[in-house]
Design a protein around this motif. Structure first.
Motif, PDB file in Angstrom:
ATOM      1  N   THR A  23       0.698  -1.196   0.149  1.00 55.73           N
ATOM      2  CA  THR A  23       0.022  -0.050  -0.035  1.00 55.73           C
ATOM      3  C   THR A  23       0.820   1.201   0.039  1.00 55.73           C
ATOM      4  N   ARG A  31      -6.802   1.564  -4.485  1.00 52.26           N
ATOM      5  CA  ARG A  31      -6.701   1.669  -3.210  1.00 52.26           C
ATOM      6  C   ARG A  31      -7.781   0.580  -2.651  1.00 52.26           C
ATOM      7  N   LYS A  32      -9.188   0.734  -3.049  1.00 49.57           N
ATOM      8  CA  LYS A  32     -10.038  -0.192  -2.507  1.00 49.57           C
ATOM      9  C   LYS A  32     -10.119  -1.308  -3.265  1.00 49.57           C
ATOM     10  N   GLN A  36      -6.179  -3.951   1.656  1.00 48.71           N
ATOM     11  CA  GLN A  36      -6.581  -2.973   2.770  1.00 48.71           C
ATOM     12  C   GLN A  36      -6.559  -3.841   4.138  1.00 48.71           C
TER      13      GLN A  36
END
Length: 392
Positions: A23, A31-32, A36
């Motif tokens: 990340t 990013r999504k 995560q």
């Protein structure tokens, strides 16, 4: 017997990734869709593509078993359950995540140098294979983290391999060019068939020819390292879980016969990749070596039945192009007979639990298998060390 003061060159070392390995440098648009962190039932879990990933039980690596604690288990000499073998867990040592601390540990272990590979990273390609743009973005970010934290040729002792996926052939060539510009000496990929936007493909498919040509021209070493591959989908046909989890496997999972690394090497041979590119060097690491004699038998039969389909005996092509790091429990005598001592390398898997706590102890297995002193030196150092120098 190794000479006094001998330092080995280990073909299989690992780091434990930082929590921001995927990340820190990830492009905002992904990013999504990639990795995560989330709290699930009071525990920190890794979400990959929005789904909890179980490839590593504790992907934060907050508590770890000691290096090599499962060696007896894999040799078949352990007493007690698998859980008992792990013993008391400990916090991660500095050498697992800091390259300067690792150099000190390598001095203590008697290692002049080593090839370095991911721990978590080798299980992430399949987790994102249904979103190829996100998959490529995730490993672009990973490789830039790797360069920043470890370097690709740190002090000419730590040779960390950037991870490339062939799922997008154009991205693979671009990422290879980037890695070459950063002085990478080797790259690591996952074995097995490759899912592309067009569907499944063999690594020998013409769509990948620009990648193989560029790799051959650059004289870099291509490593296939054990991890999660497309074959986890194949074993689901037998009722096994398609999701790979470290240290969780049913007996059936270990008994199924298809071997992804053997089939991958067979594809590179049968599709003429190695014949077209005589400069390619392929290393099979943490894949074991007991797959090699059966593959040689199949190649022998194919060549005898269809000699016109091969430019030469494919066994000779394999011997020339492929290096292998066997497991300590493999048949090392038979391996030397089949592939030759110049293609066999020490691979301790340090600091993983299933490896060898003291890499130099692998020489005892070589002695037991009848390797001469000069042969031991080649396996313990010379063969792997040669792979970190690019061909001119």
């Amino acid at each position: 017997m190794l000479p006094d003061g001998f330092q080995a060159f280990d073909a299989d070392n690992h780091y434990y990734e930082a929590t921001d390995a995927f990340t820190r440098h990830l492009e905002p648009a992904y990013r999504k869709r990639c990795m995560q962190w989330a709290q699930v039932d009071g525990k920190t879990r890794l979400l990959v593509g929005g789904k909890v990933n179980r490839f590593i039980p504790d992907p934060t690596f907050s508590r770890l078993a000691r290096p090599g604690v499962l060696e007896k288990w894999f040799r078949g000499t352990a007493e007690g359950s698998l859980v008992e073998q792990f013993g008391e867990l400990e916090p991660p040592r500095p050498a697992y995540r800091d390259r300067d601390a690792r150099l000190l540990a390598m001095d203590e272990l008697g290692l002049a140098g080593a090839l370095f590979f991911p721990t978590l990273g080798v299980g992430m390609e399949q987790a994102l294979i249904h979103d190829i743009p996100a998959l490529c973005a995730a490993f672009r970010a990973f490789n830039r983290w790797l360069l920043e934290d470890w370097g690709f040729a740190y002090r000419e002792r730590i040779f960390a391999a950037p991870y490339l996926t062939l799922a997008d052939p154009d991205n693979a060539v671009a990422e290879l060019d980037w890695a070459l510009a950063q002085d990478a000496r080797l790259i690591v990929m996952q074995y097995g068939p490759i899912r592309t936007a067009r569907g499944w493909a063999s690594p020998g498919d013409p769509v990948f020819e620009p990648f193989w040509a560029r790799a051959a021209e650059a004289g870099i070493t291509i490593v296939y390292h054990g991890g999660d591959s497309a074959y986890t989908e194949l074993i689901s046909w037998w009722g096994e879980s398609q999701e790979m989890e470290a240290f969780r496997a049913t007996p059936m999972r270990g008994l199924l016969s298809p071997d992804a690394i053997a089939d991958t090497i067979a594809a590179l041979l049968a599709n003429g990749v190695l014949a077209r590119h005589p400069r390619l060097r392929i290393a099979a690491i943490e894949t074991g070596a007991d797959w090699i004699p059966p593959l040689f038998q199949r190649l022998k039969k194919s060549y005898s039945q269809q000699p016109h389909a091969w430019p030469e005996d494919p066994r000779e092509t394999l011997r020339r192009h492929v290096w292998v790091s066997p497991f300590h429990e493999n048949d090392l005598t038979r391996l030397r007979e089949v592939i030759g001592v110049d293609r066999i390398m020490l691979g301790s898997d340090w600091p993983h639990t299933e490896g060898i706590a003291q890499p130099l102890n692998f020489v005892k297995d070589l002695e037991q298998a009848g390797y001469l002193d000069e042969e031991q030196i080649r396996v313990m150092r010379t063969n792997a060390e040669s792979l970190v120098t690019r061909l001119p």
